[in-house]
Design a protein around this motif. Structure first.
Motif, PDB file in Angstrom:
ATOM      1  N   ARG A  75      -3.562 -13.925  56.667  1.00  0.00           N
ATOM      2  CA  ARG A  75      -3.192 -14.638  55.438  1.00  0.00           C
ATOM      3  C   ARG A  75      -4.401 -14.849  54.526  1.00  0.00           C
ATOM      4  O   ARG A  75      -4.254 -15.171  53.348  1.00  0.00           O
ATOM      5  CB  ARG A  75      -2.568 -16.003  55.781  1.00  0.00           C
ATOM      6  N   PHE A 132      -8.152 -20.059  54.595  1.00  0.00           N
ATOM      7  CA  PHE A 132      -6.917 -19.658  55.288  1.00  0.00           C
ATOM      8  C   PHE A 132      -6.578 -20.590  56.452  1.00  0.00           C
ATOM      9  O   PHE A 132      -5.455 -20.545  56.962  1.00  0.00           O
ATOM     10  CB  PHE A 132      -6.973 -18.190  55.732  1.00  0.00           C
ATOM     11  N   GLU A 167       7.488 -14.947  57.308  1.00  0.00           N
ATOM     12  CA  GLU A 167       7.981 -16.026  56.450  1.00  0.00           C
ATOM     13  C   GLU A 167       9.395 -16.436  56.826  1.00  0.00           C
ATOM     14  O   GLU A 167       9.881 -17.474  56.367  1.00  0.00           O
ATOM     15  CB  GLU A 167       7.928 -15.601  54.982  1.00  0.00           C
ATOM     16  N   ILE A 199       0.138 -17.454  47.550  1.00  0.00           N
ATOM     17  CA  ILE A 199       1.211 -16.476  47.794  1.00  0.00           C
ATOM     18  C   ILE A 199       1.608 -15.785  46.496  1.00  0.00           C
ATOM     19  O   ILE A 199       1.748 -14.556  46.440  1.00  0.00           O
ATOM     20  CB  ILE A 199       2.427 -17.159  48.448  1.00  0.00           C
ATOM     21  N   TRP A 233      -3.396 -22.802  56.356  1.00  0.00           N
ATOM     22  CA  TRP A 233      -2.085 -22.375  56.821  1.00  0.00           C
ATOM     23  C   TRP A 233      -1.666 -23.110  58.093  1.00  0.00           C
ATOM     24  O   TRP A 233      -0.493 -23.095  58.468  1.00  0.00           O
ATOM     25  CB  TRP A 233      -2.078 -20.860  57.056  1.00  0.00           C
ATOM     26  N   GLU A 264       2.478 -11.483  60.177  1.00  0.00           N
ATOM     27  CA  GLU A 264       1.186 -12.083  59.868  1.00  0.00           C
ATOM     28  C   GLU A 264       0.590 -12.704  61.119  1.00  0.00           C
ATOM     29  O   GLU A 264       1.291 -13.387  61.865  1.00  0.00           O
ATOM     30  CB  GLU A 264       1.346 -13.180  58.808  1.00  0.00           C
TER      31      GLU A 264
END
Length: 495
Positions: A353, A112, A216, A478, A115, A348
């Motif tokens: 995530r 993660f 997002e 995703i 990200w 988030e």
């Protein structure tokens, strides 16, 4: 004849002391006034002379525990005189860090962490200019600048409670953990729970703003929240301590003896439609849920004894529901080892995530809330081994997120961000240097206790190895996550 003694003008030996005393009093008054005025204008991480953020108003902080003179002295001493006399511990740390650099790279970072590249991608081509930061300031509570291993902070607004103090403390601990390795950088921070840099509105010029969460639909860059170093207002300990306490408390009762219901305790009166709807699910037989209203004012009076997280793990299922926006509670709920029922999160944070449905938690639909909770509870009670395994998966994930990993994430995020700056960071003229001693100097007794307990020390090894950007990995993750959530929702529809 001379004039009589009664009419004789007073001699200089009598008048000079009076003039001197008057002048001294005048100078003292002027000095006191100047000092008082100067102190009143000094902004500190404790919130002195700072108004609440205009985008989320809350009662301004008050500081009435000391006399004005003592308070002024403390503000000036902590703000301007402390860092110059800080300890030399960092010199040995710096030598150790240089030897650390020579070692082989650390182990691979968790997936993660990828990200980080995704969050910074908007500036991969345009880079980040001083104009970007100037525009981002309109949404920031403070600015943090690191130059030559020293931290400088420019404060704009007071963060609620002690968020600013503990966030800035986290930056100081990063410098202590990896001395000589953190690059020069210039960052804008906000400390509230709702992202503000909308991708549609700011598409022509994305603004780099750090906060504790994102979505997002926003450019906001997620950063580890303040509570990893402690939350004095709610009696929460530094993360490593709190996780161990929750894990120990959760293991006192075996899975088979935990209450076979879903449990949630919190404040529903925060403008959250989800939490308002959740109140309707408070029926053990009908929905398999127990929903408790949290009265923070009453809890504070009792020292939060009834809100200890380690004593809230006696249920097989724990519910996570976002509040006004993002909520800090997710990591504590997952740490219980109960099967976490996470209601369709919109926000988030940096670690969430990495969670995967069916492995670390059970997804709950926000459009069919009570029946979704009921189905998860019934499924878990019919499949106790599988339910317990998912709950344990959530706890294991949070257990792997030690403070070592938190600092590694901070290091890589700041390091990658610094590469995007198209200017050399310099100390802002309006900023103040912040060091360990100056921040502890401004902290009250409870804050100081938690800060000292969360002090970091130089790492004997370098940060984990951050893998290069891979947009396919992120996109595949995703899509796989969305498909799994849909498959689990279809299970409910099929009965």
């Amino acid at each position: 004849m001379g004039l009589s003694s009664k009419n004789t003008i007073a001699s200089p030996s009598h008048i000079l002391p009076s003039i001197a005393a008057f002048a001294s009093l005048s100078i003292t008054f002027v000095i006191i006034y100047k000092v008082d005025n100067f102190a009143a204008q000094t902004k500190t991480v404790a919130g002195h002379n700072l108004e609440p953020t205009p985008w989320h108003l809350f009662p301004p902080k008050t500081f009435n525990e000391q006399t004005r003179q003592v308070r002024n002295y403390k503000i000036l001493h902590c703000s301007y005189l402390t860092c110059g006399y800080s300890s030399n511990d960092d010199e040995s740390d710096l030598l150790l860090s240089r030897s650390t650099k020579a070692k082989a790279s650390g182990k691979k970072c968790p997936d993660f962490y990828r990200w980080i590249h995704h969050d910074l991608e908007p500036w991969s081509r345009t880079r980040i200019s001083t104009t970007h930061l100037k525009e981002a300031r309109e949404f920031a509570a403070f600015r943090a600048v690191i130059v030559g291993g020293k931290l400088y902070v420019d404060l704009y607004y007071a963060c609620v409670q002690s968020r600013a103090m503990f966030t800035i403390w986290g930056l100081l601990q990063l410098l202590r953990r990896y001395p000589g390795m953190v690059p020069d950088v210039d960052m804008m921070f906000d400390c509230m729970d709702k992202p503000s840099i909308n991708r549609t509105e700011h598409r022509s010029m994305p603004l780099p703003l750090f906060r504790y969460c994102t979505t997002e639909d926003h450019f906001d860059i997620p950063f580890p929240d303040w509570s990893f170093w402690g939350w004095p207002e709610t009696n929460l300990n530094p993360w490593d301590e709190e996780f161990k306490s929750i894990k120990y408390g959760s293991q006192e009762t075996s899975w088979s003896k935990k209450a076979p219901r879903a449990y949630w305790k919190g404040n529903p009166d925060v403008g959250s439609p989800i939490r308002t709807e959740l109140l309707n699910c408070n029926h053990s037989r009908k929905w398999g849920a127990q929903i408790m209203r949290q009265d923070w004012a009453e809890e504070a009076k009792g020292g939060y004894e009834k809100s200890k997280l380690s004593s809230q793990c006696d249920y097989r299922y724990k519910i996570y529901a976002e509040g006004y926006a993002w909520s800090v509670s997710m990591k504590y709920i997952l740490s219980c080892g109960s099967l976490s029922l996470i209601i369709s999160p919109k926000y988030e944070d940096f670690f969430s995530r990495g969670l995967f449905p069916g492995k670390n938690y059970w997804p709950i639909s926000d459009t069919d809330l009570c029946p979704s909770i009921k189905y998860a509870v019934d499924w878990g009670n019919a499949h106790p081994s599988e339910a317990e395994a998912i709950g344990r998966g959530g706890r294991d994930f949070m257990g792997s997120l030690s403070m070592d990993r938190v600092y590694d994430y901070m290091f890589h995020l700041i390091n990658e961000y610094s590469k995007l700056l198209d200017f050399k960071p310099v100390r802002p003229s309006s900023s103040l240097e912040v060091c360990k001693e100056s921040l502890l100097c401004l902290a009250d007794a409870k804050q100081r206790e938690l800060l000292e307990r969360s002090t970091a020390y130089t790492s004997p090894s370098p940060p984990c190895f951050l893998q290069p950007p891979d947009s396919n990995f992120i996109n595949n993750w995703i899509q796989k996550k969305k498909k799994t959530i849909k498959d689990m929702e279809d299970m409910k529809l099929k009965g």
